[in-house]
Motif scaffolding. Sequence first.
Motif, PDB file in Angstrom:
ATOM      1  N   MET A  28      20.693  10.394  31.020  1.00  0.00           N
ATOM      2  CA  MET A  28      20.248  11.772  30.807  1.00  0.00           C
ATOM      3  C   MET A  28      18.758  11.791  30.478  1.00  0.00           C
ATOM      4  SD  MET A  28      23.554  12.833  28.473  1.00  0.00           S
ATOM      5  CE  MET A  28      23.579  11.241  27.635  1.00  0.00           C
ATOM      6  N   PRO A  29      17.885  11.861  31.489  1.00  0.00           N
ATOM      7  CA  PRO A  29      16.450  11.876  31.240  1.00  0.00           C
ATOM      8  C   PRO A  29      16.038  13.063  30.361  1.00  0.00           C
ATOM      9  CG  PRO A  29      16.891  11.463  33.548  1.00  0.00           C
ATOM     10  CD  PRO A  29      18.191  11.870  32.918  1.00  0.00           C
ATOM     11  N   LEU A  83      27.616  17.765  28.856  1.00  0.00           N
ATOM     12  CA  LEU A  83      27.516  16.501  28.115  1.00  0.00           C
ATOM     13  C   LEU A  83      26.096  16.272  27.615  1.00  0.00           C
ATOM     14  CD1 LEU A  83      29.773  14.075  30.175  1.00  0.00           C
ATOM     15  CD2 LEU A  83      30.013  14.610  27.744  1.00  0.00           C
ATOM     16  N   LYS A  84      25.114  16.549  28.457  1.00  0.00           N
ATOM     17  CA  LYS A  84      23.717  16.367  28.054  1.00  0.00           C
ATOM     18  C   LYS A  84      23.371  17.290  26.884  1.00  0.00           C
ATOM     19  CE  LYS A  84      18.967  16.198  29.702  1.00  0.00           C
ATOM     20  NZ  LYS A  84      18.033  16.485  30.814  1.00  0.00           N
ATOM     21  N   ALA A  85      23.778  18.555  26.977  1.00  0.00           N
ATOM     22  CA  ALA A  85      23.511  19.510  25.889  1.00  0.00           C
ATOM     23  C   ALA A  85      24.185  19.050  24.594  1.00  0.00           C
ATOM     24  CB  ALA A  85      23.983  20.908  26.282  1.00  0.00           C
ATOM     25  N   ALA A 118      14.966   8.790  27.766  1.00  0.00           N
ATOM     26  CA  ALA A 118      16.306   9.208  28.183  1.00  0.00           C
ATOM     27  C   ALA A 118      17.316   8.948  27.087  1.00  0.00           C
ATOM     28  CB  ALA A 118      16.732   8.452  29.442  1.00  0.00           C
ATOM     29  N   LEU A 119      18.344   9.755  27.096  1.00  0.00           N
ATOM     30  CA  LEU A 119      19.551   9.470  26.333  1.00  0.00           C
ATOM     31  C   LEU A 119      20.498   8.781  27.311  1.00  0.00           C
ATOM     32  CD1 LEU A 119      20.231  12.836  24.447  1.00  0.00           C
ATOM     33  CD2 LEU A 119      19.247  10.733  23.519  1.00  0.00           C
ATOM     34  N   HIS A 170      17.972   3.477  37.586  1.00  0.00           N
ATOM     35  CA  HIS A 170      18.814   4.589  38.036  1.00  0.00           C
ATOM     36  C   HIS A 170      18.339   5.904  37.434  1.00  0.00           C
ATOM     37  CE1 HIS A 170      21.944   1.933  39.703  1.00  0.00           C
ATOM     38  NE2 HIS A 170      21.657   1.148  38.673  1.00  0.00           N
ATOM     39  N   PRO A 171      18.250   6.974  38.250  1.00  0.00           N
ATOM     40  CA  PRO A 171      17.881   8.292  37.730  1.00  0.00           C
ATOM     41  C   PRO A 171      19.074   8.954  37.032  1.00  0.00           C
ATOM     42  CG  PRO A 171      18.369   8.457  40.056  1.00  0.00           C
ATOM     43  CD  PRO A 171      18.497   6.994  39.684  1.00  0.00           C
TER      44      PRO A 171
END
Length: 167
Positions: free
Chosen positions: A119-120, A57-59, A152-153, A130-131
Amino acid sequence: PQDKADARPGDRTMTPDKFRAQIAGLTAQIAGRPLDTELDAWLNREHGAASASYAELKASCEAGVAEGWLCNREGGGIKYGRIFKPAEDLHGFSVDVVDMKDVAGPHHVHPNGEIDLVMPLAGEAQFDGHPAGWVVMPPGSAHRPTVSRGRALVLYLLPQGAIEFTK
């Protein structure tokens, strides 16, 4: 012969259609569940920051931003955009992605709750403290979305797309 991992869709070119299918696979797993601490724990256990699904998902989000079809609007130091309105294939969720760096967004209420994927991208970015990972906000909750300690996203899933900005 090509390695199976090399043949995965999205490795080289992510598209809005591929992204939608990816999100639909996730929303199928959470459809009908209450937006509560149990869902928060489940998402972080099953799709948390150390998981393959999180990395995918991040990619996809990073590719969408780089290609210009995600976060294609800007205001108040925040890049944002609703990529999908609520739809049957998305199990009634809308999908938004924001790109924030050390900034607070506009205060709003979540009539039906909100599910966020943090998503940092730079620093040790946190979203509302929250991380990396998932944050589930129950129906009726409100906040001024804030990214601190970096960039972050944040992907937002809103049941029925419901959000009410406050003055």
